[in-house]
Design a protein around this motif. Sequence first.
Motif, PDB file in Angstrom:
ATOM      1  N   THR A 128       1.055  -1.675   0.237  1.00  0.00           N
ATOM      2  CA  THR A 128       0.037  -0.241  -0.363  1.00  0.00           C
ATOM      3  C   THR A 128       0.600   1.101   0.187  1.00  0.00           C
ATOM      4  O   THR A 128       0.044   1.910   0.123  1.00  0.00           O
ATOM      5  CB  THR A 128      -1.157   0.317   1.041  1.00  0.00           C
ATOM      6  OG1 THR A 128      -0.260  -0.304   2.036  1.00  0.00           O
ATOM      7  CG2 THR A 128      -2.011  -0.630   1.100  1.00  0.00           C
ATOM      8  N   GLY A 129       1.844   1.245  -0.099  1.00  0.00           N
ATOM      9  CA  GLY A 129       3.195   1.961  -0.603  1.00  0.00           C
ATOM     10  C   GLY A 129       3.352   3.748   0.695  1.00  0.00           C
ATOM     11  O   GLY A 129       3.072   3.371   1.801  1.00  0.00           O
ATOM     12  N   SER A 130       3.530   4.529   0.643  1.00  0.00           N
ATOM     13  CA  SER A 130       3.557   5.282   1.231  1.00  0.00           C
ATOM     14  C   SER A 130       2.891   7.230   0.798  1.00  0.00           C
ATOM     15  O   SER A 130       2.652   7.117   0.261  1.00  0.00           O
ATOM     16  CB  SER A 130       4.617   5.880   1.523  1.00  0.00           C
ATOM     17  OG  SER A 130       5.261   6.254   0.283  1.00  0.00           O
ATOM     18  N   THR A 131       2.704   7.962   1.721  1.00  0.00           N
ATOM     19  CA  THR A 131       1.952   8.720   1.648  1.00  0.00           C
ATOM     20  C   THR A 131       2.870  10.538   1.939  1.00  0.00           C
ATOM     21  O   THR A 131       3.766   9.515   3.613  1.00  0.00           O
ATOM     22  CB  THR A 131       1.008   9.512   2.186  1.00  0.00           C
ATOM     23  OG1 THR A 131       0.499   8.903   3.696  1.00  0.00           O
ATOM     24  CG2 THR A 131      -0.683   8.036   1.794  1.00  0.00           C
ATOM     25  N   PRO A 132       3.020  11.313   1.602  1.00  0.00           N
ATOM     26  CA  PRO A 132       3.493  12.077   1.941  1.00  0.00           C
ATOM     27  C   PRO A 132       4.131  13.084   3.168  1.00  0.00           C
ATOM     28  O   PRO A 132       2.597  13.069   3.972  1.00  0.00           O
ATOM     29  CB  PRO A 132       3.616  14.125   0.729  1.00  0.00           C
ATOM     30  CG  PRO A 132       3.038  12.557   0.034  1.00  0.00           C
ATOM     31  CD  PRO A 132       2.658  11.413   0.509  1.00  0.00           C
ATOM     32  N   VAL A 133       4.870  13.718   3.873  1.00  0.00           N
ATOM     33  CA  VAL A 133       4.646  13.477   5.250  1.00  0.00           C
ATOM     34  C   VAL A 133       4.091  15.225   5.237  1.00  0.00           C
ATOM     35  O   VAL A 133       4.638  15.931   4.427  1.00  0.00           O
ATOM     36  CB  VAL A 133       5.906  13.632   6.397  1.00  0.00           C
ATOM     37  CG1 VAL A 133       6.085  14.214   7.389  1.00  0.00           C
ATOM     38  CG2 VAL A 133       6.007  12.266   6.401  1.00  0.00           C
ATOM     39  N   LYS A 134       3.414  15.303   6.003  1.00  0.00           N
ATOM     40  CA  LYS A 134       2.255  17.091   6.041  1.00  0.00           C
ATOM     41  C   LYS A 134       3.026  17.933   6.762  1.00  0.00           C
ATOM     42  O   LYS A 134       3.932  17.541   7.601  1.00  0.00           O
ATOM     43  CB  LYS A 134       1.190  16.756   6.378  1.00  0.00           C
ATOM     44  CG  LYS A 134      -0.289  15.865   5.591  1.00  0.00           C
ATOM     45  CD  LYS A 134      -1.012  15.725   5.971  1.00  0.00           C
ATOM     46  CE  LYS A 134      -2.121  14.780   5.114  1.00  0.00           C
ATOM     47  NZ  LYS A 134      -3.584  15.141   5.751  1.00  0.00           N
ATOM     48  N   GLN A 135       3.319  18.997   6.698  1.00  0.00           N
ATOM     49  CA  GLN A 135       4.089  20.495   6.838  1.00  0.00           C
ATOM     50  C   GLN A 135       3.175  20.966   6.614  1.00  0.00           C
ATOM     51  O   GLN A 135       2.902  22.293   5.885  1.00  0.00           O
ATOM     52  CB  GLN A 135       4.775  20.047   6.370  1.00  0.00           C
ATOM     53  CG  GLN A 135       6.082  21.149   6.476  1.00  0.00           C
ATOM     54  CD  GLN A 135       7.203  22.175   6.395  1.00  0.00           C
ATOM     55  OE1 GLN A 135       7.419  21.302   5.294  1.00  0.00           O
ATOM     56  NE2 GLN A 135       7.770  22.840   7.046  1.00  0.00           N
ATOM     57  N   ALA A 136       2.918  21.982   7.827  1.00  0.00           N
ATOM     58  CA  ALA A 136       1.579  23.182   8.220  1.00  0.00           C
ATOM     59  C   ALA A 136       2.508  24.902   8.065  1.00  0.00           C
ATOM     60  O   ALA A 136       3.535  24.196   9.172  1.00  0.00           O
ATOM     61  CB  ALA A 136       0.516  22.594   9.153  1.00  0.00           C
TER      62      ALA A 136
END
Length: 297
Positions: A128-136
């Motif tokens: 199922t892969g990976s997703t970008p780490v979010k940054q606010a």
Amino acid sequence: MLNSNNSRNINNRTIPLSGNSDIYLATEAIKPCAVPRNVMIIGGGVAGMEAARVAARRGHKVELYEQNGSLGGNLIAAGMPDFKKECHALIHWYGSELHELNVPVHLHSYIEEEAILQSSADVVIIATGSTPVKQAVPGFNNTFSAETVLVGKKDPGKTVIISGGGLVGCETALWLCNQGKQVILVEKQNQILPVSHELSYSSTETLKRLLPQKGIIVKTDTVISHATEAGVVLLSGGQATTQAADSVVTAIGYQSNNALYEQLQTEVKDIYLLGDAKQVKNIMHAVRDAYDVASQI
């Protein structure tokens, strides 16, 4: 395996690829399985596609499920810059292979735990892969992931701050600069593209030279603090500067999507976790990991 004519040969099949690439694919002979099994693969990124290819070539009955509308996973965004076209060529090659092998590919198929438990699968592979780490950025609304900008879902405007000096951040910076945008690359470490066995030395050194040559402003030892009406506040060595920007594009890493595996690992006897879902690395690692598992089941 990279041939002199700039192509890759996989089990006597050749895929034409362009440019420099860090993608290497397993070329060992694939041995037929002793007992065909029903193999259910969740995730149509590079690890899922390679697992499906190898398992099907061994004689297993394979079905692949992908929640989005196309195969490729993170390779789709990675292949958007013209100097990374080999990523899209790889997706196309895998699609052709799976079609030739008569592997059913179910797109727009979000598979939950219950559906897997009720299926007839003998083996379940979670890719199922990976997703970008979010940054606010406090006080700033136009903060986008590099992936959403690369695939055209978000318009970053003319002046762009990129947060993250790894491979994705640097390649995105170069791609945007080539479109005539003003790009400022911000990295919290003391250098961009740090030495790593995950990255090609030649590719990283080329990028390091290209960025300043193209007029991209590189700020190391720098972090994004917040935004004011005047712009985005950058902190470097205890000093604050303000940079006007239309957007902040984040490329600070990825996190594994392994929740489905965590739910199922005690309920399914033969279950495997592959690729970025197991550990975020590079394409070569994802392919190698998938090949190793699929060649043994």
